[in-house]
Design an enzyme around this catalytic site. Structure first.
Site, mmCIF file in Angstrom:
data_model
loop_
_atom_site.group_PDB
_atom_site.id
_atom_site.type_symbol
_atom_site.label_atom_id
_atom_site.label_comp_id
_atom_site.label_asym_id
_atom_site.label_seq_id
_atom_site.Cartn_x
_atom_site.Cartn_y
_atom_site.Cartn_z
ATOM 1 C CG HIS A 119 -2.067 0.899 1.170
ATOM 2 N ND1 HIS A 119 -3.320 0.513 1.583
ATOM 3 C CD2 HIS A 119 -2.191 2.177 0.744
ATOM 4 C CE1 HIS A 119 -4.164 1.513 1.422
ATOM 5 N NE2 HIS A 119 -3.497 2.540 0.910
ATOM 6 C CG LEU A 120 1.066 4.157 -3.413
ATOM 7 C CD1 LEU A 120 1.035 5.633 -3.076
ATOM 8 C CD2 LEU A 120 1.285 4.005 -4.891
ATOM 9 C CG HIS A 121 3.223 4.549 2.940
ATOM 10 N ND1 HIS A 121 3.229 3.209 2.572
ATOM 11 C CD2 HIS A 121 4.303 4.730 3.721
ATOM 12 C CE1 HIS A 121 4.274 2.612 3.127
ATOM 13 N NE2 HIS A 121 4.947 3.516 3.821
ATOM 14 C CG MET A 122 3.671 10.245 -1.046
ATOM 15 S SD MET A 122 3.300 11.808 -1.901
ATOM 16 C CE MET A 122 1.760 12.271 -1.141
#
Length: 164
Positions: A119-122
């Site tokens: 789950h991509l996240h910055m």
């Protein structure tokens, strides 16, 4: 001998909160748990959450609600809202914590350093002059001078204007 008290580290060491225990970023339907989950702001497509295992106080992450690891799969609306939340978060951290700089980035894939790769996240990490010391280098320990719950209470006041 001096002792460094960091009780939240045991949860990380023992693996609680790992990707296998469920995706920490799949929170769309859990709005009633925002304080428990350290969520500071919610939008239509994305949200801001504090990092439970931070590099520094105020280490935030911006993630889409949609479970994806692929940057190219994000919609224009998701990209725009995530970027707006990132800019808002930087302003809020500047107002509340007065850092002298920031590290901002994405870790896509385990090899690139993603702790949660599905789950991509910055990441938005506030930095202060002198915040790096010998502990991470020699002892593989980060010194976090304020408890997460205290940081959450402090930052939640600065995030109260999100969406207004």
């Amino acid at each position: 001998m001096k002792h460094l008290w960091a009780p939240w580290r045991m949860e990380y060491i023992q693996g609680d909160g790992s990707p296998e225990a469920g995706c920490i970023f799949c929170v769309r339907d859990l709005a009633g748990e925002d304080e428990k989950r350290l969520i500071l702001a919610r939008g239509e497509h994305a949200f801001v959450i504090m990092n439970k295992f931070p590099y520094t106080n105020g280490h935030l992450m911006v993630a889409p609600y949609r479970h994806t690891a692929e940057l190219g799969e994000l919609s224009e609306a998701e990209i725009l809202e995530m970027h707006r939340m990132l800019a808002f978060s930087q302003r809020a951290l500047t107002q509340c914590m007065a850092p002298q700089g920031f590290n901002i980035g994405l870790n896509l894939g385990r090899t690139a350093g993603a702790g949660i790769e599905d789950h991509l996240h910055m990441h938005l990490v506030p930095r202060w002059n002198g915040d790096t010391n010998f502990m991470p280098v020699f002892a593989d320990v980060r010194v976090i001078p304020q408890h997460l719950e205290a940081t959450y209470r402090h930052l939640s006041r600065c995030f109260s204007s999100w969406g207004t």
